[in-house]
Design a protein around this motif. Structure first.
Motif, mmCIF file in Angstrom:
data_model
loop_
_atom_site.group_PDB
_atom_site.id
_atom_site.type_symbol
_atom_site.label_atom_id
_atom_site.label_comp_id
_atom_site.label_asym_id
_atom_site.label_seq_id
_atom_site.Cartn_x
_atom_site.Cartn_y
_atom_site.Cartn_z
ATOM 1 N N TYR A 60 -5.821 -3.895 3.700
ATOM 2 C CA TYR A 60 -5.790 -3.018 4.872
ATOM 3 C C TYR A 60 -6.775 -1.851 4.775
ATOM 4 N N ARG A 61 -7.465 -1.688 3.657
ATOM 5 C CA ARG A 61 -8.277 -0.485 3.497
ATOM 6 C C ARG A 61 -9.421 -0.415 4.511
ATOM 7 N N GLU A 143 -5.053 4.695 2.744
ATOM 8 C CA GLU A 143 -5.460 4.528 1.352
ATOM 9 C C GLU A 143 -4.424 3.768 0.528
ATOM 10 N N ASP A 144 -3.143 4.017 0.771
ATOM 11 C CA ASP A 144 -2.135 3.358 -0.071
ATOM 12 C C ASP A 144 -0.857 3.174 0.744
ATOM 13 N N ASP A 283 -10.382 5.987 -4.295
ATOM 14 C CA ASP A 283 -9.076 5.346 -4.147
ATOM 15 C C ASP A 283 -8.093 6.031 -5.105
#
Length: 567
Positions: A60-61, A143-144, A283
């Motif tokens: 998904y980044r 990002e996460d 990241d």
């Protein structure tokens, strides 16, 4: 040596436990149960059939992550989505009503509009005119996924929670700010590094709280989003470094240097990892293990150092153990357990703020008590020093000033550049040796004590200074008395000393004194004045004792003084 090895084993054991905790399961934040997702490259909403409801999304980044959260039936007409802001570029929220999507609410980096709330959260409310069945989120640049913290509550409950969170955070930040200023003031006044590092810890946690809670967005709305999240990470790591430095500084007198240096190095490592993870485009997931291991290792080593210092009876270690217990446990728990669901959604962040505020208040209180004790000890030492200095300038028998003390007090009271007249009376007890020979030295001492007591009474009456130069010789200095007044004073002294009652000490023996008088100016040498008074005293002795003899007032002449017998 055995004790040192035992301390080392304990430190290694604590660090091993920390590593075991790190290797165990970490309960990451997760969206509510029933959440479905899809990862697409299009901004158009996917079909319900394209959603996955098991597992976690990947890839998904560089794409768009879609989430669909079911709304509980009990909150369908008053639903509100609350979310902890995290690292994303743009997010849109749409409520689903009877299989149709309602208006889109969009926020992005640097623009949270009216959706932000103090407590590090954004919230979106359903329309309320018809029941909402689900909430759709479209997130770009996330990002996460594991950092997402979402919850659906009623709008009324959400508003109450936001108000309570704002109040709680404001109180914690106020305590931290006051403590930071107090510690910085102590560091400046006492020049002790511990208060500097501890004040830095409090100030950094306060700034971190302002950034994380979004309180600063009222002034800097462009800081919303990823920039604030990255800055908050860096500030949290900076606070950890300050904490390790403060601990090492407090224990430097109790432990060897190497564990304290290692503790400081761990703090620097955590800060370096935090700065690296906060750089644009980095990241954070890559640095998460380093941050967690560095943080827990710092906590483990700090705990071992504090325990070792406490075992040695070090007071600062005991204070650190009591004060740091709650924030250490809280910080360790935030690395292991997901606490985001508690405290009105503020979770671990609010807990950390209050744990830090409590630690700062406790440790500042302990430090204040210790400083008060040190100040009392210092004041006591100063008082003792003054008392000893006073004793060093006093004659132990009569309590009058000795030669050294008289010279100091004379210069203090009558010296300086003024040319006002000063007078000196040298007083010698007549035939004092006969008193010692006939009645004993104890009787002689009692005679001197009685004469000293009477001379001491003249200080308040005549504004003079009195001392005992040694043996049976006394001295009296006075300022601002002219010729006639000085002679009159000397006669008063002689007659009143002769009136002292020595019947019980030296029965049948009449005690008298001879006095030599000299007059000069305050800005003239004292030794010259003393020499003239001494010459006058010996003249009084030669003339038959029990009398006053005044020297010529020109005391700087090298010629013999002109002596005037007064009585």
């Amino acid at each position: 040596m055995k004790a040192g090895l035992g301390s080392l084993r304990r430190m290694l054991w604590v660090m091993a436990v920390a590593c075991a905790l790190i290797s165990g399961p970490h309960l990451a934040a997760q969206p509510p149960a029933g959440t479905c997702f899809a990862v697409t490259s299009s901004v158009a909403a996917p079909d319900r059939s394209d959603l996955q409801c098991a597992g976690a999304p990947t890839g998904y980044r560089g794409s768009v992550l879609w989430l669909r959260l079911p709304v509980p039936a009990s909150q369908s007409r008053d639903a509100s989505l609350a979310m902890h802001t995290t690292r994303f570029e743009r997010m849109s929220v749409m409520f689903e009503y009877a299989d149709t999507l309602g208006p889109r609410h969009t926020i992005g980096r640097g623009d949270f509009a009216d959706s932000w709330h103090i407590g590090g959260q954004v919230a979106f409310r359903a329309r309320g005119d018809q029941p909402a069945t689900a909430v759709w989120l479209r997130i770009a640049g996330l990002e996460d996924y594991n950092l997402l913290s979402l919850r659906i509550v009623s709008a009324q409950a959400a508003q109450r929670q936001f108000e309570l969170t704002a109040f709680a955070i404001g109180a914690a930040l106020a305590l931290l700010g006051i403590a930071a200023l107090f510690n910085m003031g102590l560091a400046a006044s006492m020049r002790r590094s511990f208060f500097l590092w501890h004040g830095g810890w409090a100030a950094t946690v306060m700034v971190w709280g302002l950034v994380w809670s979004q309180a600063g967005l009222a002034v800097f709305p462009a800081a919303a989003g990823t920039a604030s999240a990255r800055l908050a990470t860096v500030l949290a790591c900076l606070a950890i470094m300050f904490a390790t430095f403060a601990t090492a500084s407090a224990l430097r007198d109790a432990l060897p240097r190497w564990p304290l240096r290692l503790l400081g190095a761990l703090g620097v490592l955590v800060l370096a990892a935090g700065v690296a993870s906060g750089l644009p485009g980095v990241d954070i997931g890559q640095f998460a293990p380093v941050l967690m291991i560095g943080t827990l290792s710092s906590l483990a080593l700090a705990t071992a150092c504090i325990a070792a210092g406490w075992r040695k009876g070090h007071g600062a270690a005991r204070d650190l153990a009591i004060s740091w217990a709650i924030p250490m446990v809280t910080l360790a728990m935030t690395q292991i357990v997901d606490l985001d669901a508690i405290l009105w959604g503020g979770g671990d962040k609010v807990l950390m703020l209050y744990a830090s505020a409590l630690q700062v208040v406790c440790l500042t209180g302990f430090a204040t008590v210790r400083l008060r004790a040190l100040r009392m000890q210092r004041d006591r030492a100063v008082e003792i020093g003054k008392a000893l200095a006073e004793l060093a300038e006093r004659d132990p028998l009569t309590g009058l000033l000795n030669r050294r003390g008289f010279l100091g007090k004379y210069a203090e009271a009558f010296g300086g550049g003024a040319s006002r007249p000063v007078g000196l009376l040298l007083i010698d007890v007549d035939k004092f040796k006969a008193v010692n020979d006939e009645f004993g030295h104890q009787a002689g001492d009692e005679v001197l004590v009685t004469l000293g007591r009477r001379l001491a009474s003249f200080e308040e009456r005549f504004g003079c200074r009195v001392g005992r130069l040694g043996g049976e010789e006394f001295v009296l200095g006075v300022s601002g008395v002219a010729d006639g007044g000085l002679v009159e004073l000397a006669e008063t002294v002689r007659s009143e000393l002769a009136e002292c009652d020595f019947g019980a000490t030296a029965p049948g023996h009449r005690i008298s004194v001879s006095i030599g008088v000299a007059q000069g100016a305050a800005d003239r040498p004292f030794q010259a004045l003393y020499r003239k008074a001494d010459e006058a005293l010996y003249a009084a002795k030669r003339e038959g004792r029990n009398r006053v003899v005044c020297a010529d007032r020109d005391i700087e002449s090298d010629q013999a003084p002109v002596l005037q017998q007064v009585s």
